[in-house]
Design a protein around this motif. Structure first.
Motif, mmCIF file in Angstrom:
data_model
loop_
_atom_site.group_PDB
_atom_site.id
_atom_site.type_symbol
_atom_site.label_atom_id
_atom_site.label_comp_id
_atom_site.label_asym_id
_atom_site.label_seq_id
_atom_site.Cartn_x
_atom_site.Cartn_y
_atom_site.Cartn_z
ATOM 1 N N TYR A 255 0.831 -1.204 0.000
ATOM 2 C CA TYR A 255 0.000 0.000 0.000
ATOM 3 C C TYR A 255 0.869 1.258 0.000
ATOM 4 N N ILE A 256 1.890 1.277 0.845
ATOM 5 C CA ILE A 256 2.781 2.436 0.931
ATOM 6 C C ILE A 256 3.506 2.652 -0.389
ATOM 7 N N LEU A 257 4.002 1.591 -0.998
ATOM 8 C CA LEU A 257 4.666 1.718 -2.302
ATOM 9 C C LEU A 257 3.713 2.257 -3.359
ATOM 10 N N GLU A 258 2.479 1.752 -3.370
ATOM 11 C CA GLU A 258 1.486 2.217 -4.333
ATOM 12 C C GLU A 258 1.133 3.683 -4.062
ATOM 13 N N TYR A 259 0.942 4.026 -2.793
ATOM 14 C CA TYR A 259 0.600 5.399 -2.427
ATOM 15 C C TYR A 259 1.700 6.367 -2.862
ATOM 16 N N LEU B 275 0.503 7.888 7.500
ATOM 17 C CA LEU B 275 -0.109 6.575 7.348
ATOM 18 C C LEU B 275 0.184 5.747 8.599
ATOM 19 N N ARG B 276 -0.853 5.275 9.239
ATOM 20 C CA ARG B 276 -0.676 4.468 10.453
ATOM 21 C C ARG B 276 -0.285 3.055 10.046
ATOM 22 N N THR B 277 0.827 2.579 10.595
ATOM 23 C CA THR B 277 1.320 1.251 10.248
ATOM 24 C C THR B 277 1.308 0.282 11.431
ATOM 25 N N ARG C 183 3.948 6.112 9.152
ATOM 26 C CA ARG C 183 4.827 6.461 8.037
ATOM 27 C C ARG C 183 4.463 7.872 7.617
ATOM 28 N N PHE C 184 5.443 8.747 7.561
ATOM 29 C CA PHE C 184 5.253 10.154 7.230
ATOM 30 C C PHE C 184 5.677 10.351 5.778
ATOM 31 N N VAL C 185 4.750 10.800 4.926
ATOM 32 C CA VAL C 185 5.041 11.026 3.507
ATOM 33 C C VAL C 185 4.922 12.533 3.264
#
Length: 82
Positions: free
Chosen positions: A9-13, A35-37, A43-45
Motif C-alpha cells: 500500500y505504501i509503495l502504491e501510495y 499513514l498508520r502502520t 509512516r510520514f510522507v
C-alpha cells in the motif's frame, strides 16, 4: 493490514503521489500524509515541489519540523529559528 499488505500500500501510495506531481497554477506546493502502520507506528510522507525547497534547505526545514513535533510531544513551546 498485514505487514506485506502495508508495504504494498505504501509503495502504491508513494508511486501515485509522485505521478500526480504538482500543478503550479492550482495545487498547494507541499503535501503531507501520515499513514498508520501499527499501534504506535506511522509512516510520514512529505511531498513538495522543488521550487519550495532544494537540497540545501531541506535538512534545515526537516530539522525544524521534527524539533517542533518533539517539543509538542513534550508539552513544550517549539522554538523556531528567526
Amino acid at each position: 493490514m498485514e505487514e506485506e499488505q502495508q508495504n504494498e500500500y505504501i509503495l502504491e501510495y508513494t508511486s501515485k503521489d509522485k505521478q500526480r506531481g504538482f500543478d503550479l497554477a492550482q495545487d498547494a506546493l507541499m503535501r503531507v500524509a501520515v499513514l498508520r502502520t501499527g499501534e504506535d507506528a506511522y509512516r510520514f510522507v512529505w511531498s513538495f515541489h522543488h521550487i519550495v525547497m532544494d537540497g540545501w534547505c531541506l535538512s534545515l526545514v526537516t530539522g525544524e519540523v521534527f524539533a517542533s513535533y518533539f517539543a509538542i510531544l513534550a508539552h513544550k513551546q517549539p522554538e523556531l529559528a528567526l
